[in-house]
Design an enzyme around this catalytic site. Structure first.
Site, PDB file in Angstrom:
ATOM      1  CB  THR A  50       1.253  -4.017  -0.784  1.00  0.00           C
ATOM      2  OG1 THR A  50       0.607  -3.872   0.256  1.00  0.00           O
ATOM      3  CG2 THR A  50       2.509  -4.064   0.047  1.00  0.00           C
ATOM      4  CE1 TYR A 139      -7.973  -4.026   0.658  1.00  0.00           C
ATOM      5  CE2 TYR A 139      -6.896  -4.388  -2.187  1.00  0.00           C
ATOM      6  CZ  TYR A 139      -6.845  -3.684  -0.733  1.00  0.00           C
ATOM      7  OH  TYR A 139      -6.325  -2.620  -0.360  1.00  0.00           O
ATOM      8  CE  LYS A 167      -6.183  -5.514   2.114  1.00  0.00           C
ATOM      9  NZ  LYS A 167      -5.268  -5.999   1.756  1.00  0.00           N
ATOM     10  CB  ILE A 208      -4.915  -8.904   5.488  1.00  0.00           C
ATOM     11  CG1 ILE A 208      -5.631 -10.248   5.196  1.00  0.00           C
ATOM     12  CG2 ILE A 208      -4.020  -8.784   3.887  1.00  0.00           C
ATOM     13  CD1 ILE A 208      -7.114 -10.238   3.993  1.00  0.00           C
TER      14      ILE A 208
END
Length: 292
Positions: A50, A139, A167, A208
């Site tokens: 993002t 991630y 995540k 998250i």
């Protein structure tokens, strides 16, 4: 052992605002951070998907990390994206980030493009964790990286003392299995806003989030309701959040978030190419759902 992210159930994967010259707008960025903390966000992921990490230069990332620590000033956790598909470069960059006081952890993405097997990915993350001065958050996002760590591989990595969380952007089933079988001091976050209720209700660490740019209070209320055993209220909060999440991901991220901010009176600039900004009709459609 206590995990440094314990009780950090809502983190925003924050955008990187740009000015009219396509440079990072730190004045607007500081305003966003202050607003997010006021709304109940407990941490930030910097220079992630993002945050447009692929289009930020090395020097921009380092300055962004330093400014974030300064702006946050100990009020929330700071996790910085330092991962790549090059193990050696990831180690070097993570060490550089680790020299910045105030960073809590590094987010390391699964290697993309070169498509290692499970053994290669385990070696990648283990080697980085061995060398890193910062705790590691894995991630796992196969929708973007192609490579997916299996539950079995993640459980092996969870035993590493310097790997503290994941995540997870994968199936509900994999997330559930991780929550069930991971060590107690290894935290399982979802990076999918649409899994936020399920993750926390199953005993996960939280979310998250991208939608928390606009709905941090609603996420915080939902998590508080779950903590208090009020699942009916939490489910209602999630039913409010969920269609808005879908709208915010109706075009390539973070174009919708940036368009909504601009429409709401906060000019965060447009995404850097190859992500295109939204046009008026696209923004109108999203705003009809969000009703901000």
């Amino acid at each position: 052992m206590t995990n440094l992210l314990e009780n950090t159930n809502l983190l925003t994967a924050i955008i990187t605002p740009f000015d009219k010259n396509n440079r990072i707008d730190f004045q607007v960025y500081r305003r966003l951070i202050d607003s997010q903390i006021s709304d109940g966000v407990k941490g930030f992921v910097i220079s992630g998907t993002t945050g447009e990490a692929p289009t930020l230069s090395h020097d921009e990332k380092i300055e962004l990390f330093k400014r974030t620590v300064d702006f946050v000033s100990g009020r929330a956790k700071v996790i910085v994206g330092t991962g790549s598909n090059n193990t050696k470069e990831t180690i070097e960059f993570t060490k550089e980030a680790g020299r910045i006081n105030g960073i809590d952890a590094a987010l390391i993405v699964t290697p993309y493009y070169n498509k290692p097997d499970q053994a290669g990915m385990i070696a990648h993350f283990s080697t980085i964790a061995d060398e890193s001065p910062l705790p590691i958050v894995i991630y796992n996002i196969p929708g973007r990286s192609i490579s997916a760590l299996t539950v079995e591989s993640l459980l092996k990595l969870a035993d590493h003392p310097n790997i503290i969380a994941v995540k997870q952007c994968n199936s509900d089933y994999d997330m559930s299995e991780l929550i069930e079988h991971a060590p107690k001091d290894f935290l399982v976050y979802t990076g999918e806003d649409g899994q936020s209720f399920l993750n926390y209700a199953l005993g996960g660490a939280g979310t998250i989030s991208v939608a928390s740019h606009f709905y941090a209070k609603e996420f915080a209320d939902m998590f508080s309701a779950i903590d208090n055993g009020d699942f009916k209220k939490a489910a209602g909060d999630f039913r409010f959040i969920n269609p808005r999440v879908k709208a915010l991901f109706s075009y390539p991220s973070p174009a919708p978030v940036k368009a909504v901010f601009k429409r709401s009176g906060i000019d965060v600039g447009i995404p850097r190419l190859p992500i295109l900004p939204l046009d008026k009709a696209q923004t109108d459609g999203i705003m009809q759902v969000l009703k901000l």
